[in-house]
Design a protein around this motif. Structure first.
Motif, PDB file in Angstrom:
ATOM      1  N   THR A  66       0.830  -1.197   0.000  1.00 22.37           N
ATOM      2  CA  THR A  66       0.000   0.000   0.000  1.00 22.37           C
ATOM      3  C   THR A  66       0.868   1.253   0.000  1.00 22.37           C
ATOM      4  O   THR A  66       2.048   1.218   0.381  1.00 22.37           O
ATOM      5  CB  THR A  66      -0.912   0.027   1.231  1.00 22.37           C
ATOM      6  OG1 THR A  66      -0.096   0.142   2.412  1.00 22.37           O
ATOM      7  CG2 THR A  66      -1.769  -1.228   1.313  1.00 22.37           C
ATOM      8  N   VAL A  67       0.282   2.380  -0.417  1.00 24.39           N
ATOM      9  CA  VAL A  67       1.021   3.641  -0.434  1.00 24.39           C
ATOM     10  C   VAL A  67       1.505   4.037   0.964  1.00 24.39           C
ATOM     11  O   VAL A  67       2.680   4.397   1.136  1.00 24.39           O
ATOM     12  CB  VAL A  67       0.159   4.762  -1.066  1.00 24.39           C
ATOM     13  CG1 VAL A  67       0.805   6.129  -0.854  1.00 24.39           C
ATOM     14  CG2 VAL A  67      -0.027   4.505  -2.556  1.00 24.39           C
ATOM     15  N   ILE A  74       8.139   2.531   4.925  1.00 22.65           N
ATOM     16  CA  ILE A  74       9.375   1.778   4.704  1.00 22.65           C
ATOM     17  C   ILE A  74      10.510   2.699   4.266  1.00 22.65           C
ATOM     18  O   ILE A  74      11.675   2.493   4.629  1.00 22.65           O
ATOM     19  CB  ILE A  74       9.135   0.669   3.661  1.00 22.65           C
ATOM     20  CG1 ILE A  74       8.234  -0.425   4.257  1.00 22.65           C
ATOM     21  CG2 ILE A  74      10.444   0.064   3.168  1.00 22.65           C
ATOM     22  CD1 ILE A  74       7.741  -1.427   3.244  1.00 22.65           C
ATOM     23  N   LEU A  75      10.183   3.733   3.518  1.00 20.41           N
ATOM     24  CA  LEU A  75      11.215   4.620   2.997  1.00 20.41           C
ATOM     25  C   LEU A  75      11.724   5.634   4.018  1.00 20.41           C
ATOM     26  O   LEU A  75      12.731   6.307   3.758  1.00 20.41           O
ATOM     27  CB  LEU A  75      10.685   5.364   1.767  1.00 20.41           C
ATOM     28  CG  LEU A  75      10.557   4.534   0.488  1.00 20.41           C
ATOM     29  CD1 LEU A  75       9.888   5.349  -0.604  1.00 20.41           C
ATOM     30  CD2 LEU A  75      11.919   4.051   0.024  1.00 20.41           C
ATOM     31  N   ASN A  79      11.509  15.937   5.748  1.00 22.11           N
ATOM     32  CA  ASN A  79      11.450  14.505   6.082  1.00 22.11           C
ATOM     33  C   ASN A  79      11.690  14.261   7.568  1.00 22.11           C
ATOM     34  O   ASN A  79      11.099  13.359   8.161  1.00 22.11           O
ATOM     35  CB  ASN A  79      12.463  13.735   5.240  1.00 22.11           C
ATOM     36  CG  ASN A  79      12.037  13.637   3.787  1.00 22.11           C
ATOM     37  OD1 ASN A  79      10.849  13.576   3.485  1.00 22.11           O
ATOM     38  ND2 ASN A  79      12.997  13.631   2.876  1.00 22.11           N
ATOM     39  N   LEU A  80      12.550  15.064   8.185  1.00 19.60           N
ATOM     40  CA  LEU A  80      12.784  14.922   9.617  1.00 19.60           C
ATOM     41  C   LEU A  80      11.514  15.243  10.406  1.00 19.60           C
ATOM     42  O   LEU A  80      11.216  14.596  11.420  1.00 19.60           O
ATOM     43  CB  LEU A  80      13.927  15.843  10.047  1.00 19.60           C
ATOM     44  CG  LEU A  80      14.508  15.605  11.444  1.00 19.60           C
ATOM     45  CD1 LEU A  80      15.135  14.214  11.536  1.00 19.60           C
ATOM     46  CD2 LEU A  80      15.553  16.678  11.762  1.00 19.60           C
ATOM     47  N   SER A  81      10.751  16.204   9.923  1.00 16.99           N
ATOM     48  CA  SER A  81       9.531  16.605  10.629  1.00 16.99           C
ATOM     49  C   SER A  81       8.432  15.549  10.550  1.00 16.99           C
ATOM     50  O   SER A  81       7.455  15.619  11.312  1.00 16.99           O
ATOM     51  CB  SER A  81       8.999  17.921  10.038  1.00 16.99           C
ATOM     52  OG  SER A  81       8.386  17.713   8.771  1.00 16.99           O
ATOM     53  N   LYS A  82       8.571  14.558   9.677  1.00 16.26           N
ATOM     54  CA  LYS A  82       7.510  13.564   9.486  1.00 16.26           C
ATOM     55  C   LYS A  82       7.586  12.392  10.455  1.00 16.26           C
ATOM     56  O   LYS A  82       6.644  11.614  10.565  1.00 16.26           O
ATOM     57  CB  LYS A  82       7.543  13.030   8.044  1.00 16.26           C
ATOM     58  CG  LYS A  82       7.182  14.086   7.003  1.00 16.26           C
ATOM     59  CD  LYS A  82       7.038  13.488   5.621  1.00 16.26           C
ATOM     60  CE  LYS A  82       8.333  13.232   4.953  1.00 16.26           C
ATOM     61  NZ  LYS A  82       8.215  12.852   3.541  1.00 16.26           N
ATOM     62  N   TRP A 139       2.831   8.574  15.276  1.00 14.64           N
ATOM     63  CA  TRP A 139       1.496   8.839  15.828  1.00 14.64           C
ATOM     64  C   TRP A 139       0.409   8.143  15.009  1.00 14.64           C
ATOM     65  O   TRP A 139      -0.582   7.649  15.551  1.00 14.64           O
ATOM     66  CB  TRP A 139       1.271  10.348  15.882  1.00 14.64           C
ATOM     67  CG  TRP A 139      -0.111  10.766  16.290  1.00 14.64           C
ATOM     68  CD1 TRP A 139      -0.733  10.506  17.472  1.00 14.64           C
ATOM     69  CD2 TRP A 139      -1.027  11.535  15.500  1.00 14.64           C
ATOM     70  NE1 TRP A 139      -1.997  11.067  17.478  1.00 14.64           N
ATOM     71  CE2 TRP A 139      -2.200  11.696  16.277  1.00 14.64           C
ATOM     72  CE3 TRP A 139      -0.970  12.107  14.227  1.00 14.64           C
ATOM     73  CZ2 TRP A 139      -3.315  12.405  15.814  1.00 14.64           C
ATOM     74  CZ3 TRP A 139      -2.077  12.820  13.776  1.00 14.64           C
ATOM     75  CH2 TRP A 139      -3.221  12.955  14.556  1.00 14.64           C
ATOM     76  N   LEU A 140       0.615   8.081  13.698  1.00 19.64           N
ATOM     77  CA  LEU A 140      -0.362   7.442  12.810  1.00 19.64           C
ATOM     78  C   LEU A 140      -0.208   5.914  12.771  1.00 19.64           C
ATOM     79  O   LEU A 140      -0.966   5.239  12.089  1.00 19.64           O
ATOM     80  CB  LEU A 140      -0.221   8.007  11.395  1.00 19.64           C
ATOM     81  CG  LEU A 140      -0.674   9.474  11.228  1.00 19.64           C
ATOM     82  CD1 LEU A 140      -0.167  10.038   9.904  1.00 19.64           C
ATOM     83  CD2 LEU A 140      -2.192   9.586  11.310  1.00 19.64           C
ATOM     84  N   GLY A 141       0.797   5.377  13.472  1.00 13.80           N
ATOM     85  CA  GLY A 141       0.976   3.933  13.543  1.00 13.80           C
ATOM     86  C   GLY A 141       1.637   3.313  12.334  1.00 13.80           C
ATOM     87  O   GLY A 141       1.520   2.101  12.105  1.00 13.80           O
ATOM     88  N   LEU A 142       2.378   4.117  11.552  1.00 11.60           N
ATOM     89  CA  LEU A 142       2.988   3.606  10.324  1.00 11.60           C
ATOM     90  C   LEU A 142       4.375   3.006  10.548  1.00 11.60           C
ATOM     91  O   LEU A 142       4.851   2.218   9.723  1.00 11.60           O
ATOM     92  CB  LEU A 142       3.094   4.740   9.295  1.00 11.60           C
ATOM     93  CG  LEU A 142       1.771   5.334   8.813  1.00 11.60           C
ATOM     94  CD1 LEU A 142       2.029   6.531   7.912  1.00 11.60           C
ATOM     95  CD2 LEU A 142       0.936   4.289   8.082  1.00 11.60           C
TER      96      LEU A 142
END
Length: 251
Positions: A46-47, A53-54, A183-186, A192-195
């Motif tokens: 999935t997207v 993963i990245l 990217n660091l801010s993500k 939090w989103l469980g990814l």
């Protein structure tokens, strides 16, 4: 302790070239081929999972790119871009679960192709002024948003930065600083989103050794290629990205 990883060979058949292209984009052609990474990996996962993963791969690539170009970026311009880009990541975090990532990909793809068509049909004159700041802020917010949702922040930010006609090294260095901050801010919102589960992180560790390969290739290209061929390759990457994202979004 052992961690489960993705073992599907079809996943690695698309993930390996995706990571190498992403590394090249991080250090040489920031708006082009790198945005194809998530759409390619989304052929087998999935997207949101591909984006998760990245994350460690992106962190290593950003650090390598930042190290290579730390003396070449435009500091004042980078501060402007980062401030508005972070607004986009906040919007992306708040709307992530309410949005269909494929719809977002389709919109980014259509926007990318429209930008390229505009550049082809109405090429800028050498004395044409740079885009206005308000448009830059809007496009940079869009970049932060699409980067959060699908790591596809390259096309919107390039639509603003390319018309400024920076040198290849200055362009690449400024994009390296911008995407390092974005990217660091993500990381916290993704957690939090469980990814950021252990399976995704373990799979990312398998792909991590490919990161320096792509970055090394991109650094060598960015420092040796002429501006004319640099932007031709950039446009080619954006065209392929736009077509793939549009296909994914509206098929």
């Amino acid at each position: 302790m052992t961690f489960e990883i993705i073992t599907d060979p079809y996943f690695y058949a698309v993930a390996v070239p995706a990571v190498v292209m992403l590394g090249i984009s991080k250090s040489g052609f920031g708006a082009g081929f790198g945005s194809l990474a998530v759409p390619l990996m989304a052929l087998t996962v999935t997207v949101p999972q591909a984006a998760a993963i990245l994350m460690p791969v992106l962190l290593l690539m950003d650090l390598l790119g930042l190290t290579a170009f730390r003396r070449d970026f435009d500091a004042a311009f980078a501060r402007f871009l980062i401030a508005w880009g972070l607004v986009g990541t906040v919007i992306g975090a708040l709307l992530f679960k309410a949005l269909d990532p494929k719809m977002v990909a389709g919109i980014v793809g259509a926007f990318t192709l429209l930008f390229l068509a505009q550049r082809l049909l109405f090429p800028p004159r050498p004395d044409s002024p740079p885009p206005p700041r308000w448009l830059g802020a809007l496009l940079t917010i869009t970049s932060g948003f699409t980067s959060f949702v699908a790591h596809a922040g390259g096309p919107p930010i390039s639509a603003y930065v390319i018309p400024m006609r920076l040198s290849p090294v200055r362009f690449t260095a400024t994009m390296a600083v911008f995407f390092f901050a974005i990217n660091l801010s993500k990381w916290i919102p993704y957690a939090w989103l469980g990814l950021l589960d252990m399976r995704n992180m373990a799979t990312s560790m398998v792909l991590l050794p490919l990161a320096p390969v792509g970055v090394w290739l991109g650094v060598r290209l960015a420092r040796r290629i002429s501006p004319v061929y640099f932007y031709r390759l950039l446009y080619t990457g954006m065209f392929l990205t736009g077509c793939k994202l549009l296909w994914d979004g509206f098929r």
